[in-house]
Design a protein around this motif. Sequence first.
Motif, mmCIF file in Angstrom:
data_model
loop_
_atom_site.group_PDB
_atom_site.id
_atom_site.type_symbol
_atom_site.label_atom_id
_atom_site.label_comp_id
_atom_site.label_asym_id
_atom_site.label_seq_id
_atom_site.Cartn_x
_atom_site.Cartn_y
_atom_site.Cartn_z
ATOM 1 N N ALA A 15 4.866 1.041 -13.320
ATOM 2 C CA ALA A 15 4.589 1.865 -12.143
ATOM 3 C C ALA A 15 4.567 3.346 -12.504
ATOM 4 O O ALA A 15 3.658 4.084 -12.093
ATOM 5 C CB ALA A 15 5.636 1.598 -11.058
ATOM 6 N N VAL A 16 5.544 3.796 -13.293
ATOM 7 C CA VAL A 16 5.612 5.210 -13.674
ATOM 8 C C VAL A 16 4.405 5.591 -14.526
ATOM 9 O O VAL A 16 3.720 6.594 -14.270
ATOM 10 C CB VAL A 16 6.928 5.508 -14.420
ATOM 11 N N VAL A 17 4.143 4.794 -15.558
ATOM 12 C CA VAL A 17 3.009 5.084 -16.448
ATOM 13 C C VAL A 17 1.695 5.044 -15.684
ATOM 14 O O VAL A 17 0.839 5.928 -15.815
ATOM 15 C CB VAL A 17 2.981 4.092 -17.626
ATOM 16 N N GLY A 18 1.524 4.023 -14.846
ATOM 17 C CA GLY A 18 0.281 3.875 -14.107
ATOM 18 C C GLY A 18 0.040 5.018 -13.130
ATOM 19 O O GLY A 18 -1.079 5.542 -13.031
ATOM 20 N N PRO A 45 0.794 -1.238 0.000
ATOM 21 C CA PRO A 45 0.000 0.000 0.000
ATOM 22 C C PRO A 45 0.821 1.279 0.000
ATOM 23 O O PRO A 45 0.260 2.364 -0.210
ATOM 24 C CB PRO A 45 -0.828 -0.117 1.294
ATOM 25 N N ALA A 46 2.129 1.179 0.199
ATOM 26 C CA ALA A 46 2.981 2.370 0.130
ATOM 27 C C ALA A 46 2.951 3.000 -1.257
ATOM 28 O O ALA A 46 3.367 4.150 -1.424
ATOM 29 C CB ALA A 46 4.420 2.016 0.511
ATOM 30 N N VAL A 47 2.462 2.288 -2.270
ATOM 31 C CA VAL A 47 2.356 2.839 -3.617
ATOM 32 C C VAL A 47 1.443 4.063 -3.647
ATOM 33 O O VAL A 47 1.551 4.908 -4.549
ATOM 34 C CB VAL A 47 1.844 1.756 -4.599
ATOM 35 N N PHE A 48 0.566 4.194 -2.661
ATOM 36 C CA PHE A 48 -0.334 5.340 -2.635
ATOM 37 C C PHE A 48 0.357 6.612 -2.145
ATOM 38 O O PHE A 48 -0.200 7.702 -2.300
ATOM 39 C CB PHE A 48 -1.551 5.031 -1.764
ATOM 40 N N ILE A 49 1.542 6.508 -1.570
ATOM 41 C CA ILE A 49 2.274 7.708 -1.150
ATOM 42 C C ILE A 49 2.772 8.490 -2.359
ATOM 43 O O ILE A 49 2.546 9.707 -2.447
ATOM 44 C CB ILE A 49 3.413 7.337 -0.182
ATOM 45 N N VAL A 73 -4.108 -1.113 -8.805
ATOM 46 C CA VAL A 73 -3.684 -2.079 -9.824
ATOM 47 C C VAL A 73 -2.173 -1.991 -10.056
ATOM 48 O O VAL A 73 -1.497 -3.007 -10.227
ATOM 49 C CB VAL A 73 -4.450 -1.852 -11.142
ATOM 50 N N VAL A 74 -1.628 -0.775 -10.033
ATOM 51 C CA VAL A 74 -0.176 -0.598 -10.163
ATOM 52 C C VAL A 74 0.547 -1.355 -9.055
ATOM 53 O O VAL A 74 1.547 -2.043 -9.291
ATOM 54 C CB VAL A 74 0.196 0.895 -10.126
ATOM 55 N N GLY A 75 0.044 -1.241 -7.824
ATOM 56 C CA GLY A 75 0.655 -1.959 -6.716
ATOM 57 C C GLY A 75 0.617 -3.466 -6.916
ATOM 58 O O GLY A 75 1.593 -4.166 -6.626
ATOM 59 N N LEU A 76 -0.495 -3.977 -7.421
ATOM 60 C CA LEU A 76 -0.619 -5.416 -7.664
ATOM 61 C C LEU A 76 0.348 -5.887 -8.746
ATOM 62 O O LEU A 76 0.961 -6.955 -8.621
ATOM 63 C CB LEU A 76 -2.055 -5.745 -8.078
ATOM 64 N N LEU A 77 0.476 -5.119 -9.810
ATOM 65 C CA LEU A 77 1.339 -5.520 -10.921
ATOM 66 C C LEU A 77 2.819 -5.403 -10.565
ATOM 67 O O LEU A 77 3.624 -6.270 -10.914
ATOM 68 C CB LEU A 77 1.030 -4.666 -12.151
ATOM 69 N N ALA A 78 3.192 -4.319 -9.896
ATOM 70 C CA ALA A 78 4.609 -4.054 -9.637
ATOM 71 C C ALA A 78 5.161 -4.828 -8.451
ATOM 72 O O ALA A 78 6.379 -5.009 -8.346
ATOM 73 C CB ALA A 78 4.820 -2.553 -9.424
#
Length: 413
Positions: free
Chosen positions: A258-261, A169-173, A283-288
């Motif tokens: 991740a960058v594109v998403g 969930p840190a992807v949301f930062i 979805v980016v977090g799931l894929l990356a």
Amino acid sequence: MVVATAALWAWLAWMDSHRSGMGSTLDLQVYYDGGKALRSSDHLYTGSYTWVRLPFTYPPFSAMVFAAASFLKFVHVQVLMAAGTVLALFTTAWLCLGRLGHRASLGRVGATLLAGGIALGTEPVQQTLSFGQVNAWLMVVVVADLCLPDRFRGKGVGVGLAAGFKLVPAVFIPYLLLTRRWRAAAVATGTFVLTVVGSFALFPTEARQYWGGLFFDSARMGGVEYVGNQSLHGMIDRALHGGAAVQAVWFVVAGTVAVVGLLLAARLHRRGEEMPAILVTGVVGLLASPISWSHHWVWILPALIVAADWAARSARGVLNPRWLVPLTALLLFAAWPRYQGAQAGTLPSGIIWWVPYDNHAEFGWHGSQILQGELYTLVGVAFLGVLALHALRQRRARKLSSPAIGVPAEAAG
């Protein structure tokens, strides 16, 4: 109400008849035993738990939470986890609908019950309930946090706690940073740091083990090539048969996605489409992520809601071909009943499990087996790809329709 009640009844009936195997909440047992190990200073990360000897793989902060839960009897923890998961699903549905602009009403209540009932019939949710996983809990914490008004000073606490509990969930930062919500990003980062500092203060040995490099070891969570790992890392590992180039290829591909998403998510936010932006980031977090088990894909619930809302806003009504999008997604992620032998009986099984797997059988996939085995990852990539193409077309259309510099607007028209 009918769909939600029927779905709950069917799940409870199945759990009652499958008290062993998938219905034994195996992962919850690992969490519970890990919590007890932390309380007794019994080497949290060097031990293994349950009869299948699984390691504890989450950060020390999560073990602290499970340590508190381990004071209860395990059967009570099972009930609380299952009830909390179901409640989290319906709460997430309610929040998603609200973020899409639907005011509190009986219609929204009905839509919430319908969406939650349908989600109970999907493979990720069934896996989450069967294994006693925490995915729905983390999802509702993140969604609830991001649905708060930006002026709310505590916005970001939920994201930080979720990241401290489980790193993905840190992807949301960075999403908050890209959308220039500096205070929320700072609160999320600060909360995450506090979970790390707190673990060092209370359990320094375990914290040093985990943050000293253990969290880099994705192999501890299971075989990367296993079909249940529906991430780019898993797909690349299966495609290259576990070759030496897997890590390098994955780093480049996952970094690009991740960058594109995240840029797409920021663009959606600027257009006022916050719920789709939150979904894209999820979805980016799931894929990356190096490991995204199929039960991590509980984000199918917000996806179905966003897709259904997009279709419902069309003037064409029920005959609108847009309805094929949520319907197709539901069919692909559904938990279909499948007979798996006299001992196991009939179990809810997703399409991804209808291929040979285990003992490196994934390396022998061919033809349609590849499409089935990589289904969730491919759907996630296709979702981001369609959004990216749509964004490029809109940008090109704006350039073509804008007046040339120095040319009167009438002439340009």
